[in-house]
Design a protein around this motif. Structure first.
Motif, PDB file in Angstrom:
ATOM      1  N   ASN A 165       0.814  -1.216   0.000  1.00 17.78           N
ATOM      2  CA  ASN A 165       0.000   0.000   0.000  1.00 17.78           C
ATOM      3  C   ASN A 165       0.847   1.266   0.000  1.00 17.78           C
ATOM      4  O   ASN A 165       0.361   2.331   0.330  1.00 17.78           O
ATOM      5  CB  ASN A 165      -0.941  -0.004   1.204  1.00 17.78           C
ATOM      6  CG  ASN A 165      -0.188  -0.052   2.527  1.00 17.78           C
ATOM      7  OD1 ASN A 165       1.032  -0.058   2.553  1.00 17.78           O
ATOM      8  ND2 ASN A 165      -0.920  -0.094   3.620  1.00 17.78           N
ATOM      9  N   ARG A 166       2.140   1.137  -0.387  1.00 22.45           N
ATOM     10  CA  ARG A 166       3.025   2.292  -0.457  1.00 22.45           C
ATOM     11  C   ARG A 166       3.716   2.315  -1.809  1.00 22.45           C
ATOM     12  O   ARG A 166       3.930   1.274  -2.415  1.00 22.45           O
ATOM     13  CB  ARG A 166       4.098   2.200   0.622  1.00 22.45           C
ATOM     14  CG  ARG A 166       3.561   2.347   2.013  1.00 22.45           C
ATOM     15  CD  ARG A 166       4.708   2.315   2.981  1.00 22.45           C
ATOM     16  NE  ARG A 166       4.273   2.839   4.261  1.00 22.45           N
ATOM     17  CZ  ARG A 166       4.983   2.783   5.344  1.00 22.45           C
ATOM     18  NH1 ARG A 166       6.180   2.228   5.321  1.00 22.45           N
ATOM     19  NH2 ARG A 166       4.531   3.286   6.462  1.00 22.45           N
ATOM     20  N   PRO A 167       4.091   3.504  -2.291  1.00 19.33           N
ATOM     21  CA  PRO A 167       4.832   3.593  -3.542  1.00 19.33           C
ATOM     22  C   PRO A 167       6.185   2.891  -3.397  1.00 19.33           C
ATOM     23  O   PRO A 167       6.737   2.810  -2.304  1.00 19.33           O
ATOM     24  CB  PRO A 167       5.030   5.087  -3.762  1.00 19.33           C
ATOM     25  CG  PRO A 167       4.182   5.785  -2.766  1.00 19.33           C
ATOM     26  CD  PRO A 167       3.816   4.805  -1.712  1.00 19.33           C
ATOM     27  N   ASP A 168       6.723   2.424  -4.488  1.00 15.70           N
ATOM     28  CA  ASP A 168       8.007   1.752  -4.477  1.00 15.70           C
ATOM     29  C   ASP A 168       8.760   2.082  -5.751  1.00 15.70           C
ATOM     30  O   ASP A 168       8.165   2.459  -6.752  1.00 15.70           O
ATOM     31  CB  ASP A 168       7.810   0.242  -4.382  1.00 15.70           C
ATOM     32  CG  ASP A 168       8.988  -0.454  -3.744  1.00 15.70           C
ATOM     33  OD1 ASP A 168      10.059   0.164  -3.620  1.00 15.70           O
ATOM     34  OD2 ASP A 168       8.846  -1.633  -3.375  1.00 15.70           O
ATOM     35  N   VAL A 169      10.073   1.944  -5.727  1.00 13.01           N
ATOM     36  CA  VAL A 169      10.922   2.156  -6.890  1.00 13.01           C
ATOM     37  C   VAL A 169      11.756   0.895  -7.071  1.00 13.01           C
ATOM     38  O   VAL A 169      12.323   0.378  -6.116  1.00 13.01           O
ATOM     39  CB  VAL A 169      11.853   3.371  -6.692  1.00 13.01           C
ATOM     40  CG1 VAL A 169      12.823   3.496  -7.853  1.00 13.01           C
ATOM     41  CG2 VAL A 169      11.040   4.631  -6.534  1.00 13.01           C
ATOM     42  N   PHE A 170      11.795   0.383  -8.299  1.00 17.97           N
ATOM     43  CA  PHE A 170      12.577  -0.795  -8.605  1.00 17.97           C
ATOM     44  C   PHE A 170      13.720  -0.403  -9.529  1.00 17.97           C
ATOM     45  O   PHE A 170      13.492   0.188 -10.576  1.00 17.97           O
ATOM     46  CB  PHE A 170      11.707  -1.862  -9.301  1.00 17.97           C
ATOM     47  CG  PHE A 170      10.594  -2.371  -8.438  1.00 17.97           C
ATOM     48  CD1 PHE A 170      10.819  -3.391  -7.527  1.00 17.97           C
ATOM     49  CD2 PHE A 170       9.319  -1.832  -8.534  1.00 17.97           C
ATOM     50  CE1 PHE A 170       9.801  -3.867  -6.727  1.00 17.97           C
ATOM     51  CE2 PHE A 170       8.287  -2.302  -7.741  1.00 17.97           C
ATOM     52  CZ  PHE A 170       8.530  -3.324  -6.835  1.00 17.97           C
ATOM     53  N   ASP A 171      14.940  -0.695  -9.125  1.00 17.85           N
ATOM     54  CA  ASP A 171      16.112  -0.459  -9.973  1.00 17.85           C
ATOM     55  C   ASP A 171      16.461  -1.785 -10.638  1.00 17.85           C
ATOM     56  O   ASP A 171      16.880  -2.727  -9.963  1.00 17.85           O
ATOM     57  CB  ASP A 171      17.293   0.053  -9.155  1.00 17.85           C
ATOM     58  CG  ASP A 171      17.051   1.451  -8.602  1.00 17.85           C
ATOM     59  OD1 ASP A 171      16.443   2.275  -9.318  1.00 17.85           O
ATOM     60  OD2 ASP A 171      17.466   1.717  -7.466  1.00 17.85           O
ATOM     61  N   ILE A 172      16.281  -1.863 -11.944  1.00 18.51           N
ATOM     62  CA  ILE A 172      16.554  -3.076 -12.696  1.00 18.51           C
ATOM     63  C   ILE A 172      17.916  -2.921 -13.365  1.00 18.51           C
ATOM     64  O   ILE A 172      18.160  -1.955 -14.076  1.00 18.51           O
ATOM     65  CB  ILE A 172      15.472  -3.321 -13.775  1.00 18.51           C
ATOM     66  CG1 ILE A 172      14.064  -3.227 -13.177  1.00 18.51           C
ATOM     67  CG2 ILE A 172      15.703  -4.638 -14.477  1.00 18.51           C
ATOM     68  CD1 ILE A 172      13.706  -4.303 -12.213  1.00 18.51           C
ATOM     69  N   THR A 173      18.814  -3.871 -13.108  1.00 17.15           N
ATOM     70  CA  THR A 173      20.140  -3.843 -13.707  1.00 17.15           C
ATOM     71  C   THR A 173      20.467  -5.227 -14.262  1.00 17.15           C
ATOM     72  O   THR A 173      19.730  -6.177 -14.052  1.00 17.15           O
ATOM     73  CB  THR A 173      21.214  -3.451 -12.677  1.00 17.15           C
ATOM     74  OG1 THR A 173      21.221  -4.412 -11.625  1.00 17.15           O
ATOM     75  CG2 THR A 173      20.960  -2.062 -12.102  1.00 17.15           C
ATOM     76  N   THR A 174      21.563  -5.343 -14.954  1.00 19.96           N
ATOM     77  CA  THR A 174      21.982  -6.640 -15.482  1.00 19.96           C
ATOM     78  C   THR A 174      23.400  -6.946 -15.046  1.00 19.96           C
ATOM     79  O   THR A 174      24.203  -6.037 -14.865  1.00 19.96           O
ATOM     80  CB  THR A 174      21.903  -6.676 -17.023  1.00 19.96           C
ATOM     81  OG1 THR A 174      23.174  -6.820 -17.558  1.00 19.96           O
ATOM     82  CG2 THR A 174      21.349  -5.487 -17.610  1.00 19.96           C
ATOM     83  N   GLY A 175      23.678  -8.206 -14.879  1.00 24.04           N
ATOM     84  CA  GLY A 175      25.031  -8.661 -14.581  1.00 24.04           C
ATOM     85  C   GLY A 175      25.621  -9.263 -15.843  1.00 24.04           C
ATOM     86  O   GLY A 175      25.004 -10.117 -16.461  1.00 24.04           O
ATOM     87  N   GLN A 176      26.787  -8.831 -16.242  1.00 21.53           N
ATOM     88  CA  GLN A 176      27.389  -9.290 -17.495  1.00 21.53           C
ATOM     89  C   GLN A 176      28.203 -10.574 -17.329  1.00 21.53           C
ATOM     90  O   GLN A 176      28.608 -11.176 -18.314  1.00 21.53           O
ATOM     91  CB  GLN A 176      28.290  -8.196 -18.065  1.00 21.53           C
ATOM     92  CG  GLN A 176      27.558  -6.920 -18.424  1.00 21.53           C
ATOM     93  CD  GLN A 176      26.725  -7.049 -19.680  1.00 21.53           C
ATOM     94  OE1 GLN A 176      26.921  -7.944 -20.476  1.00 21.53           O
ATOM     95  NE2 GLN A 176      25.767  -6.163 -19.863  1.00 21.53           N
ATOM     96  N   ALA A 177      28.459 -11.008 -16.107  1.00 20.42           N
ATOM     97  CA  ALA A 177      29.292 -12.190 -15.874  1.00 20.42           C
ATOM     98  C   ALA A 177      28.667 -13.439 -16.492  1.00 20.42           C
ATOM     99  O   ALA A 177      27.453 -13.641 -16.432  1.00 20.42           O
ATOM    100  CB  ALA A 177      29.488 -12.396 -14.375  1.00 20.42           C
TER     101      ALA A 177
END
Length: 62
Positions: A33-45
């Motif tokens: 019930n609260r706003p959220d922020v998702f940081d999507i990244t990638t791993g190159q390994a």
């Protein structure tokens, strides 16, 4: 080759010599019930040399 996760969010792409593009679809959802922020990244390994990873929005744009 398009990979869509199962309910358990398991994703596997079989290695083949003919596949040049693999697309994974991930759904990130805030069920609270609260706003959220998702940081999507990638791993190159672990990727072969010269591999390009691109994160796309649902409409296909970077």
């Amino acid at each position: 080759m398009t990979i869509t996760p199962s309910a358990a969010d398991t994703q596997t792409a079989q290695a083949t010599t003919t596949t040049t593009v693999v697309t994974f679809t991930n759904t990130v959802q805030n069920t609270g019930n609260r706003p959220d922020v998702f940081d999507i990244t990638t791993g190159q390994a672990g990727f072969p040399a010269g591999t390009t990873v691109e994160l796309l929005k649902p409409d296909g744009t970077p």
